[in-house]
Design a protein around this motif. Structure first.
Motif, PDB file in Angstrom:
ATOM      1  N   HIS A  69      45.890  32.996  51.666  1.00 42.04           N
ATOM      2  CA  HIS A  69      47.045  33.831  52.036  1.00 42.04           C
ATOM      3  C   HIS A  69      48.284  33.383  51.233  1.00 42.04           C
ATOM      4  O   HIS A  69      48.994  34.208  50.662  1.00 42.04           O
ATOM      5  CB  HIS A  69      47.291  33.722  53.548  1.00 42.04           C
ATOM      6  CG  HIS A  69      48.509  34.441  54.037  1.00 42.04           C
ATOM      7  ND1 HIS A  69      48.459  35.694  54.615  1.00 42.04           N
ATOM      8  CD2 HIS A  69      49.826  34.083  54.016  1.00 42.04           C
ATOM      9  CE1 HIS A  69      49.695  36.073  54.929  1.00 42.04           C
ATOM     10  NE2 HIS A  69      50.543  35.109  54.582  1.00 42.04           N
ATOM     11  N   GLU A  70      48.515  32.076  51.163  1.00 42.05           N
ATOM     12  CA  GLU A  70      49.672  31.559  50.412  1.00 42.05           C
ATOM     13  C   GLU A  70      49.491  31.777  48.913  1.00 42.05           C
ATOM     14  O   GLU A  70      50.437  32.121  48.199  1.00 42.05           O
ATOM     15  CB  GLU A  70      49.889  30.065  50.717  1.00 42.05           C
ATOM     16  CG  GLU A  70      50.224  29.764  52.169  1.00 42.05           C
ATOM     17  CD  GLU A  70      51.414  30.553  52.701  1.00 42.05           C
ATOM     18  OE1 GLU A  70      52.358  30.803  51.934  1.00 42.05           O
ATOM     19  OE2 GLU A  70      51.383  30.936  53.891  1.00 42.05           O
ATOM     20  N   HIS A  85      50.404  35.281  48.063  1.00 38.80           N
ATOM     21  CA  HIS A  85      51.862  35.453  47.938  1.00 38.80           C
ATOM     22  C   HIS A  85      52.333  34.999  46.547  1.00 38.80           C
ATOM     23  O   HIS A  85      53.161  35.656  45.921  1.00 38.80           O
ATOM     24  CB  HIS A  85      52.606  34.607  48.984  1.00 38.80           C
ATOM     25  CG  HIS A  85      52.683  35.213  50.355  1.00 38.80           C
ATOM     26  ND1 HIS A  85      53.043  36.517  50.588  1.00 38.80           N
ATOM     27  CD2 HIS A  85      52.479  34.655  51.588  1.00 38.80           C
ATOM     28  CE1 HIS A  85      53.047  36.752  51.892  1.00 38.80           C
ATOM     29  NE2 HIS A  85      52.696  35.639  52.530  1.00 38.80           N
ATOM     30  N   GLU A 110      53.115  40.627  54.374  1.00 37.22           N
ATOM     31  CA  GLU A 110      52.192  39.733  55.088  1.00 37.22           C
ATOM     32  C   GLU A 110      50.782  40.330  55.134  1.00 37.22           C
ATOM     33  O   GLU A 110      49.791  39.646  54.881  1.00 37.22           O
ATOM     34  CB  GLU A 110      52.707  39.452  56.508  1.00 37.22           C
ATOM     35  CG  GLU A 110      53.883  38.504  56.555  1.00 37.22           C
ATOM     36  CD  GLU A 110      53.609  37.228  55.774  1.00 37.22           C
ATOM     37  OE1 GLU A 110      52.629  36.533  56.093  1.00 37.22           O
ATOM     38  OE2 GLU A 110      54.348  36.948  54.826  1.00 37.22           O
TER      39      GLU A 110
END
Ligand SMILES: [Zn+2]
Length: 299
Positions: free
Chosen positions: A210-211, A214, A229
């Motif tokens: 997830h990071e 980003h 998100e």
């Protein structure tokens, strides 16, 4: 690297008493605890992150070349702990190998923790600065195969290693009591508390992914929104599937895990919104895999 040191420094100074001589032994115990945990947490994180960084190299706008080692010198430790660091972990003024990731090309070649680096490719290590090491090693690692020269005891050993291209976003431990993952667009930081509480490696891989998503998508610097998100969640499953993780298990274990933001807000989708988004993303990935389509980051 700076973040690693800062993280270690914060952890070490937070619980270390003043550097009086009579405190040396107390300090040794404290420092060995912190250091042992730091090594354990980092090793776990490196092992879970490595397949993600390798399998997704071609999707990453920033890449680096890697053989699977990290290095350190005594100056990487807080001044008041350097005597302890020398005695306890054998770190010296010279650049030496701190970790060798299991299964990495450096491990296969025979590089070991504690080896002193003397040359990377054609460049001698003339200073012990991390910046210089990064510069000459990244230069040496451009080659298909390169030589790493180390000294081990009285021996000088040359290793032929095969660098590989990986995503250029190092995944590192940040000592912090909050359960959190974060990226500044350069590194992915996972807190020690998160590592302690998320026992499942596949769930950990989802948080890292997830990071990473980003960072890859350039979300850093944009105003955080629910849709960014959900986009990072969708991309995270793609990154995981490409790295061979079980995304079915990832979503199931994510559902079981603690969720700091259960309810939707302007910034955070609710847990149920995220779950539905994961299920939809998972279905699209399975459909593509069935048709033999290569997974990309486009929806
Ligand atoms: Zn996020």
């Amino acid at each position: 690297v700076r973040a690693i040191l800062l993280a270690l420094m914060l952890a070490a100074t937070a619980c270390a008493p003043q550097a009086a001589t009579e405190d040396f032994f107390k300090q040794t115990v404290l420092f060995s605890d912190v250091l042992a945990e730091y090594q354990d947490l980092n090793t776990r994180l490196e092992n879970v992150a490595a397949p993600l960084l390798r399998a997704n190299a071609e999707l990453c706008p920033k890449t680096s070349r890697d053989i699977g080692i990290t290095v350190h010198t005594v100056s990487d430790y807080p001044v008041e702990l350097q005597a302890v660091a020398r005695a306890l972990i054998g770190v010296t003024d010279d650049m030496s190998v701190r970790t060798v990731r299991a299964g990495s090309n450096a491990a296969k070649a025979g590089v070991r923790p504690g080896d002193h680096i003397t040359r990377m490719g054609k460049s001698d290590l003339t200073t012990n600065s991390q910046a210089y090491y990064t510069e000459i090693s990244q230069d040496a690692f451009k080659a298909v195969e390169t030589e790493v020269q180390v000294s081990r005891g009285n021996e000088v050993i040359n290793f032929d290693v095969t660098p590989e291209t990986i995503c250029g976003y190092p995944v590192i431990v940040f000592f912090n009591e909050n359960m959190n993952g974060h990226t500044d667009g350069k590194d992915v930081l996972i807190t020690s508390e998160l590592l302690r509480r998320v026992a499942d490696d596949t769930n950990l891989a989802l948080i890292i992914s997830h990071e990473l998503a980003h960072a890859i998508a350039g979300h850093v610097g944009q105003t955080p929104t629910k849709s960014l998100e959900l986009e990072a969640d969708r991309m995270a499953l793609v990154l995981m599937a490409r790295a061979g993780f079980d995304i079915e298990h990832a979503v199931a274990s994510w559902k079981q895990a603690p969720h700091p933001y259960k309810h939707a807000s302007g910034l955070h989708p609710s847990t149920s919104e995220r779950y539905e988004n994961f299920m939809a993303a998972k279905a699209r990935i399975h459909a593509k895999q069935k048709r033999g389509v290569t997974l990309t980051l486009s929806p």
